[in-house]
Design a protein around this motif. Structure first.
Motif, PDB file in Angstrom:
ATOM      1  N   THR B 157       0.834  -1.207   0.000  1.00 28.19           N
ATOM      2  CA  THR B 157       0.000   0.000   0.000  1.00 28.19           C
ATOM      3  C   THR B 157       0.866   1.253   0.000  1.00 28.19           C
ATOM      4  N   GLN B 158       1.866   1.257   0.858  1.00 31.73           N
ATOM      5  CA  GLN B 158       2.741   2.430   0.964  1.00 31.73           C
ATOM      6  C   GLN B 158       3.456   2.718  -0.361  1.00 31.73           C
ATOM      7  N   ILE B 159       4.004   1.679  -0.973  1.00 32.55           N
ATOM      8  CA  ILE B 159       4.738   1.871  -2.230  1.00 32.55           C
ATOM      9  C   ILE B 159       3.819   2.431  -3.315  1.00 32.55           C
ATOM     10  N   SER B 160       2.626   1.876  -3.454  1.00 32.70           N
ATOM     11  CA  SER B 160       1.744   2.359  -4.526  1.00 32.70           C
ATOM     12  C   SER B 160       1.241   3.766  -4.215  1.00 32.70           C
ATOM     13  N   ARG B 161       1.076   4.068  -2.934  1.00 35.55           N
ATOM     14  CA  ARG B 161       0.682   5.430  -2.567  1.00 35.55           C
ATOM     15  C   ARG B 161       1.795   6.437  -2.890  1.00 35.55           C
ATOM     16  N   ALA B 176      -9.454  15.891  -7.413  1.00 31.65           N
ATOM     17  CA  ALA B 176     -10.640  15.771  -6.550  1.00 31.65           C
ATOM     18  C   ALA B 176     -11.210  14.359  -6.528  1.00 31.65           C
ATOM     19  N   TYR B 177     -10.968  13.596  -7.615  1.00 30.63           N
ATOM     20  CA  TYR B 177     -11.549  12.253  -7.720  1.00 30.63           C
ATOM     21  C   TYR B 177     -10.591  11.152  -7.269  1.00 30.63           C
ATOM     22  N   LEU B 178      -9.336  11.498  -7.084  1.00 31.81           N
ATOM     23  CA  LEU B 178      -8.332  10.481  -6.767  1.00 31.81           C
ATOM     24  C   LEU B 178      -8.067  10.508  -5.272  1.00 31.81           C
ATOM     25  N   SER B 182      -6.069  13.108  -2.978  1.00 33.89           N
ATOM     26  CA  SER B 182      -6.834  14.085  -2.206  1.00 33.89           C
ATOM     27  C   SER B 182      -6.739  13.797  -0.711  1.00 33.89           C
ATOM     28  N   GLY B 183      -6.326  12.587  -0.364  1.00 31.65           N
ATOM     29  CA  GLY B 183      -6.123  12.265   1.047  1.00 31.65           C
ATOM     30  C   GLY B 183      -7.299  11.568   1.694  1.00 31.65           C
TER      31      GLY B 183
END
Lengths: 186, 186
Positions: B157-161, B176-178, B182-183
């Motif tokens: 998860t961390q790597i892809s983030r 706005a959609y991602l 957007s957090g």
């Protein structure tokens, strides 16, 4: 969200974006193919998506969205808005299918789309060409292509998060150290 | 964090946990091998880890942590605490290495560790056996094994983030959609 100001950023470059796009099918294949059904259909509650649902969503994007939008932008500029993306199409389209067949379709359609993209021989100068999103308004080709990439990675993140959280209880006291479960970002 | 109460959970089962553990090296290989250096060394700001750093951390866990803790727990129960896990060892260990060599080592060490785990012929009854974590206190073997699995997924998860956020600016209004950018969590 507070964003550190010294983090790295990449400018969009075709070779670097394609490097991610061409890897996503194999990444999800390695992660998901052959996993027990309990993992494949795990979710985070009502209205959230399982890895199987996410994969169907990615296939739908390959079928109807990304390259179709590239072509509309190149042919019509801002005079014609993109067709809307049905974010729920996968629930009907994937119904009754095996995970393996959805993985296979994703890989095949992605390869076809990347071949079609390469055939357009786009250069950096094209990335400022503009199109129109029905809700977001004016966008550029570079933004569309960068979004295709980030969208892939967003859903890889989602799938691995959904899987990790299946063990929210099983990890016991280690929950405090696992940011994906405790809810803190690392 | 608000957790929906109807989300699925998996009980820890050896076959299901190992199904994830055995896939992680190939997943990260598919995602990272051959990617341009800008992606491999991307990060989220001072003190955060790049995909290369995360991979080194996973290798260090295979070298010194997971199976060593399994053995300490089985041999000493709660009488001997696990050795601490050096979360920063990879910065020295990975220095000057190629990504390919770290990927290769991760795959080899993981395969060795899963073979060693299988050789212990653990059953469900063993999962309640107890050990001691120096900071967290009493833990069970089942919790240790579930944490090994969730820890893998946390770092996928961390790597892809980290990769997705390199395009935080490049996606323009699609930000706005991602949710990864957007957090917001999806």
């Amino acid at each position: 969200m507070t964003v550190p100001t010294d983090r790295t950023r990449r400018p969009f470059r075709m070779d670097e974006g394609v490097a991610i796009l061409e890897r996503t099918p194999a990444t999800l294949d390695a992660l998901l193919r052959g996993l027990p059904d309990g993992w494949i259909h795990a979710h985070e509650g009502a209205g959230t998506w399982s890895p199987f649902d996410v994969l169907g969503h990615l296939v739908h994007g390959e079928r109807t969205d990304w390259m179709a939008r590239v072509r509309i932008l190149l042919e019509h500029g801002e005079t014609r808005a993109f067709d809307p993306f049905d974010r729920f199409a996968q629930f009907a389209e994937s119904k009754g299918r095996t995970l393996d067949s959805v993985l296979d379709e994703f890989a095949a359609r992605r390869a076809d789309n990347l071949a079609a993209l390469a055939a357009l021989r786009l250069s950096d100068a094209d990335f400022v060409r503009r199109g129109r999103h029905a809700s977001l308004g004016g966008v550029t080709l570079g933004q569309l292509l960068a979004t295709w990439v980030a969208h892939d990675l967003d859903h890889v993140t989602q799938i691995s998060r959904v899987l990790a959280r299946q063990y929210s209880d099983e990890v016991g006291p280690w929950r405090a150290y696992l940011r994906i479960i405790s809810g803190e970002q690392g």
